[in-house]
Design a protein around this motif. Structure first.
Motif, PDB file in Angstrom:
ATOM      1  N   GLU A 210     -71.247   6.403 -35.585  1.00  0.00           N
ATOM      2  CA  GLU A 210     -71.447   5.152 -37.213  1.00  0.00           C
ATOM      3  C   GLU A 210     -70.273   4.980 -37.433  1.00  0.00           C
ATOM      4  O   GLU A 210     -69.394   4.042 -38.133  1.00  0.00           O
ATOM      5  CB  GLU A 210     -72.316   6.093 -37.779  1.00  0.00           C
ATOM      6  CG  GLU A 210     -73.363   6.388 -37.891  1.00  0.00           C
ATOM      7  CD  GLU A 210     -74.584   7.271 -38.711  1.00  0.00           C
ATOM      8  OE1 GLU A 210     -75.555   6.755 -38.867  1.00  0.00           O
ATOM      9  OE2 GLU A 210     -73.813   8.148 -39.291  1.00  0.00           O
TER      10      GLU A 210
ATOM     11  N   PRO B 102     -78.356   7.436 -35.043  1.00  0.00           N
ATOM     12  CA  PRO B 102     -77.363   6.650 -36.378  1.00  0.00           C
ATOM     13  C   PRO B 102     -78.594   5.599 -36.389  1.00  0.00           C
ATOM     14  O   PRO B 102     -79.497   5.509 -35.746  1.00  0.00           O
ATOM     15  CB  PRO B 102     -76.162   5.483 -35.595  1.00  0.00           C
ATOM     16  CG  PRO B 102     -75.900   6.231 -34.262  1.00  0.00           C
ATOM     17  CD  PRO B 102     -77.153   7.106 -33.599  1.00  0.00           C
TER      18      PRO B 102
ATOM     19  N   HIS C 213     -78.897  -0.777 -35.577  1.00  0.00           N
ATOM     20  CA  HIS C 213     -76.921  -1.900 -35.396  1.00  0.00           C
ATOM     21  C   HIS C 213     -77.125  -2.664 -34.372  1.00  0.00           C
ATOM     22  O   HIS C 213     -77.041  -2.463 -33.354  1.00  0.00           O
ATOM     23  CB  HIS C 213     -75.683  -0.976 -35.499  1.00  0.00           C
ATOM     24  CG  HIS C 213     -74.557  -1.677 -36.469  1.00  0.00           C
ATOM     25  ND1 HIS C 213     -74.104  -2.381 -35.135  1.00  0.00           N
ATOM     26  CD2 HIS C 213     -73.655  -1.706 -36.767  1.00  0.00           C
ATOM     27  CE1 HIS C 213     -72.680  -2.898 -35.939  1.00  0.00           C
ATOM     28  NE2 HIS C 213     -73.164  -2.368 -37.158  1.00  0.00           N
TER      29      HIS C 213
END
Length: 230
Positions: free
Chosen positions: A34, A54, A57
């Protein structure tokens, strides 16, 4: 920058329903990922199904593995295409090769025939009062990294249990030299909990102390990008 990060802990199968694993949660690896994602880097995370991951993304790719052989096959091509490897995964040191009922062997028996077998049962019988489990050492993946890609920047991790600071640092420095790493993050399990993660970031010419997972992640981010900007 393209980073390859490993996290979580591998699991080695005994039979179709049992395995040997470890207690690594993958929290530190997820935090490190992250941190670099927030910096704008591209991250490939090699981890396990049960490990902490995480948030989604656009620059994050996740590859799931189970055991050391999976990890070996997955990492070799990835190491060749990434700039940095942060190898925080807890990799099993041994894998089962055969389990035998205690009544199948004697103390004086040559065990070669057992060591050459593999577990073929869907589930090992529970009728025997005792079982004998044979273990074989797994490949040391960190020692292969520089052979696969001499130019990759390597951050390794070393975990010991209940040792002196001097012993911990000595083992970390030996790993640093042997594996041609930039940093070995040295941990003692007795100093890791939900609220702290005491570690030493061991470099060739210095040692930096950290007390939390967040601090370890930030120190690694600062180190990698400081050297990248030289």
């Amino acid at each position: 920058m393209k980073l390859l990060i490993t996290s979580g802990g591998t699991s080695e199968k005994i039979d179709q329903v049992r395995s040997i694993t470890n207690h690594s949660t993958g929290k530190l690896g997820a935090l490190i990922a992250e941190s670099f994602l927030a910096r704008g880097d591209k991250v490939t995370l090699v981890t396990t199904q049960s490990a902490v991951k995480p948030a989604s993304h656009p620059n994050l790719t996740i590859q799931i593995i189970k055991n050391v052989q999976d990890l070996l096959a997955t990492m070799q091509p990835l190491v060749k295409t990434h700039d940095v490897l942060i190898h925080s995964m807890a990799v099993s040191d041994y894998t089962p090769i055969y389990m035998a009922g205690f009544d199948q062997i004697t103390a004086s028996q040559d065990l070669t025939e057992f060591l050459n077998k593999t577990n073929v049962q869907g589930k090992i019988s529970s009728q025997d009062d005792y079982q004998v489990l044979f273990l074989k050492q797994t490949p040391k993946i960190i020692s292969q990294v520089k052979k696969w890609n001499p130019n990759i920047r390597l951050i390794g991790f070393k975990l010991l249990v209940d040792v002196s600071k001097e012993k911990l640092l000595a083992v970390a420095r030996a790993s640093l030299v042997k594996n041609q790493a930039e940093i070995i993050v040295a941990n003692d399990l007795d100093h890791i909990s939900n609220h702290q993660h005491h570690a030493y970031l061991v470099k060739q010419d210095s040692v930096i102390e950290a007390t939390t997972k967040e601090e370890i992640a930030q120190l690694l981010l600062t180190h990698i990008h400081a050297k990248d900007n030289l």
